[in-house]
Write an enzyme that holds these catalytic residues in place. Structure first.
Site, PDB file in Angstrom:
ATOM      1  N   ASP A  48       0.861  -1.353   0.138  1.00  0.00           N
ATOM      2  CA  ASP A  48       0.048  -0.037  -0.040  1.00  0.00           C
ATOM      3  C   ASP A  48       1.063   1.296   0.000  1.00  0.00           C
ATOM      4  OD1 ASP A  48      -1.705   2.165   0.469  1.00  0.00           O
ATOM      5  OD2 ASP A  48      -2.930   0.980   1.800  1.00  0.00           O
ATOM      6  N   HIS A  52       0.242   8.004   3.892  1.00  0.00           N
ATOM      7  CA  HIS A  52       0.808   7.309   5.077  1.00  0.00           C
ATOM      8  C   HIS A  52       2.271   7.344   5.443  1.00  0.00           C
ATOM      9  CE1 HIS A  52      -3.023   5.242   5.286  1.00  0.00           C
ATOM     10  NE2 HIS A  52      -2.819   4.814   4.026  1.00  0.00           N
ATOM     11  N   GLY A  59      -5.339   1.784   8.057  1.00  0.00           N
ATOM     12  CA  GLY A  59      -6.232   1.063   8.785  1.00  0.00           C
ATOM     13  C   GLY A  59      -5.948  -0.364   8.776  1.00  0.00           C
TER      14      GLY A  59
END
Length: 284
Positions: free
Chosen positions: A187, A192, A210
């Protein structure tokens, strides 16, 4: 462009080959905080290839999690990715995940719900290897501004917190570099990692994935309530209720009953702001 729910659900599933080995497993485990203390015999099950077992939440990153993005490219789905939030996640295990495998992932839009000001797209991926089914994954994708198309509102899965003290409470520190390590499992969203991008998204600093909180929570449940046995997990479901930042502490409360553990997760440093809700691990 509005979502065409009927077209999306009727579309042919998208299939592809995925593979993983011990390096992918170890990287994922390190990304969710395994290996502390590094020489602890229980932690070596997550980090040392000769003793390795696989936490079931690895299913969310196997094949770099491409089933999720493939589902958002399905016919009838034309959405702005800036409006997309991961609303919930469920993994159902058909048998323990092997340390090394080649498998086939088949993804489709399982359902589209109309929440008024938003739409919820349920993306289902089913993964099998030569020995048969491994897991089924349902991702609930919340798309702001795409509701109002006249579809079904869909089920509500809110759970009441048990009216008693939790059976277990575990605190898990999120390292400052946790998101930087976790994102190596596939990801790459700059939200992030890049402070400037995070500010554009409305956060004063990058937030944790998450699904990293999801993995950290399952590890805490397995290590404490399930005696460290990953093979006991049958399913794991959650709703993403709020953000958490690297450097904060997850407070994981568990209520045990026969065959299941109900969980809530909050951020200790922000007055126990909710992180995961409606969270249940079923087991045998």
């Amino acid at each position: 462009m509005p979502i065409d729910a009927a077209q999306a659900i009727a579309a042919e599933p998208r299939s592809g080959e995925i593979a993983w080995d011990h390096k992918d497993i170890q990287l994922y485990h390190l990304g969710i905080g395994a290996g502390r203390p590094a020489t602890d015999v229980d932690e070596l099950r997550y980090t040392l290839e000769s003793r390795l077992h696989v936490l079931p939440s690895f299913a969310t990153v196997a094949g770099a999690g491409m089933a999720l993005m493939g589902g958002l490219a399905a016919p009838g789905i034309d959405v702005n990715l800036a409006s997309v939030l991961h609303g919930g996640q469920t993994i159902t295990l058909h048998r323990p995940i092997p340390v090394k495998a080649s498998a086939r992932s088949t993804a489709r839009v399982q359902a589209v719900y109309d929440k008024g000001k938003a739409a919820v797209i349920v993306l289902r991926s089913e993964v099998s290897d030569e020995q048969g089914p491994l897991w089924t994954s349902d991702s609930q994708i919340f798309v702001r501004g795409e509701g109002g198309f006249g579809g079904e509102r869909g089920p509500s899965a809110r759970l009441d917190v048990p009216d008693r003290a939790p059976d277990r409470t575990e605190d898990r520190l999120i390292r400052e570099d946790q998101a930087l390590l976790y994102r190596l499992s596939g990801d790459w969203n700059p939200l992030h990692a890049d402070p400037e991008f995070a500010k554009l998204a409305g956060f004063d600093r990058p937030i944790l994935h998450g699904l990293c909180s999801y993995g950290m929570t399952l590890k805490a449940v397995v290590d404490t309530a399930l005696g460290g046995d990953v093979a006991r997990v049958d399913s794991y479901t959650t709703r993403f209720a709020g953000v958490v930042f690297p450097g904060e502490t997850l407070r994981i409360r568990m209520w045990q009953s026969p065959g299941q553990v109900q969980v809530t997760v909050s951020a200790v440093e922000r007055d126990e702001a909710p992180v995961l809700a409606d969270t249940v691990v079923t087991h045998h």
